[in-house]
Design an enzyme around this catalytic site. Sequence first.
Site: not given
Ligand code: NAD
Length: 499
Positions: A177, A226, A281
């Site tokens: 994104r 996530s 988060c």
């Molecule tokens: P996301 O899970 O959609 O994506 C994260 C990463 O995973 C990206 O690089 C994406 O390309 C990849 N991805 C997405 N779908 C995938 C799939 N089906 N298979 C393999 N890889 C895949 O998360 P997001 O929307 O980018 O970020 C928001 C989320 O991150 C929220 O849930 C937030 O709470 C969490 N977050 C957690 C922390 C923490 O430290 N706990 C910090 C920041 C964000």
Amino acid sequence: MKELGHFINGQQVAGQSGRFADVMNPALGEVQAKVALASKAELDAAVAAAAQAQPAWGATNPQRRARVMMEFVRLLHRDMDKLAEALSSEHGKTLPDAKGDVQRGLEVIEFCIGAPHLLKGEFTDSAGPGIDMYSMRQPLGVVAGITPFNFPAMIPLWKMGPALACGNAFILKPSERDPSVPLMLAELMTEAGLPDGVLQVVNGDKESVDAILDNPTIQAIGFVGSTPIAEYIYGRGCSNGKRVQCFGGAKNHMIVMPDADMDQAADALVGAGYGAAGERCMAISVAVPVGDETADRLIEKLVPRIEKLKVGPYTAGADVDYGPLVTAQAKERVLGLIDTGVEQGADLVVDGRNFALQGYESGYFIGPSLFDKVTPDMEIYKQEIFGPVLSTVRAQTYEEAIGYAMDHEYGNGTAIFTRDGDTARDFAARINVGMVGINVPIPVPLAYHTFGGWKKSGFGDLNQHGPDAFRFYTRTKTVTSRWPSGLKEGGEFHFKQMD
Ligand code: NAD
């Protein structure tokens, strides 16, 4: 249309797969660039090149590696405005918030300047006759990071800094994104003196993530995103024999005790609930006032503050409080959850659904929403909303309030607002959540402590940044050495005691 590729062997290269994703300007709702989505073959080639570059980098003395980090910090400061502008235009967050995103990552790089100290091993002189024993921390080889959209500078920096300072080569798969800032960071690392191939940025989606999970050269994976994806990556990565740490979603509760300074609590909730449009988060998404009287006073203080919030694009000036959500899908999902909250019987005290901004009608803006009388069976309580929506769950006692936070499946952050030391201390000791604030709404630990959630917010044994990162990105080797000075004992067939 601007096309973003990958950063391989010290330079930006175009993607070869023919697959692309749109990079939006969320304030305008317009496509502003296309980002290449790597194929498995492209990912594997990047890893193979990194494996070639890593041994020399791993053998470079830690002080020299630290000097690259030192110069990198200088360059991050130099380019702060440029980085923040690129970040805001793709993510939507305000410029001061974008600078904070870079800054909190930069602080981890500052910590990594201490790598020579952090990588020192242990030594026991004369563990037995003529025997010395020492442990060293060695790099793992090639490691990878998979990062989310919501902190496109901070989280890649949390991952790449310690991994590189420890002597690893690092493959970064950032969020598709907002891919510009990670590419800029790689350019700056190269300018700071990092050898080519040691840091590779591979843009992509599930195909490149799966290629990371299955690539036998990659030794460790750090993921942030996530929870469903965290669980998937943790499971498949571990079963492929890799070291894996995954940080997932959150539902952070803030307990407001009757003795709290209610103005302070309301200010804290507004910043922590709506800052960055709730796409953090560590956002507070649930307020838990204790007692109806506390709840009434809190809501009374919150409403005028929420109604005053200024929502707009990052270009509209320094007084904008938060910007748009990241995508049209994210906006639709959050609006749907607000509808569900109303249908399931929560009180929508402030309704942000019909928010409109002249000139930005196609942007992904949502006004701030406040729910009261939310109960744990409601979807808006169970799910991470990741939008500008604060839910209030009324508790009658402190025990009931702490119980809500304890029973929720997520355990990233939490806070308590009180003037009572006993209550605060009890809360910090008992709560099953990784990061706790006492009169601090977003208790993000500084770079020299570690960051990580519990329960469904974190998978794996070690936290991010701080000393844990230096453990995660190294392997311990322990050497027992003996210089017998003429001792000739013959063969031994039992474990020797060190006496
Ligand atoms: P996301 O899970 O959609 O994506 C994260 C990463 O995973 C990206 O690089 C994406 O390309 C990849 N991805 C997405 N779908 C995938 C799939 N089906 N298979 C393999 N890889 C895949 O998360 P997001 O929307 O980018 O970020 C928001 C989320 O991150 C929220 O849930 C937030 O709470 C969490 N977050 C957690 C922390 C923490 O430290 N706990 C910090 C920041 C964000």
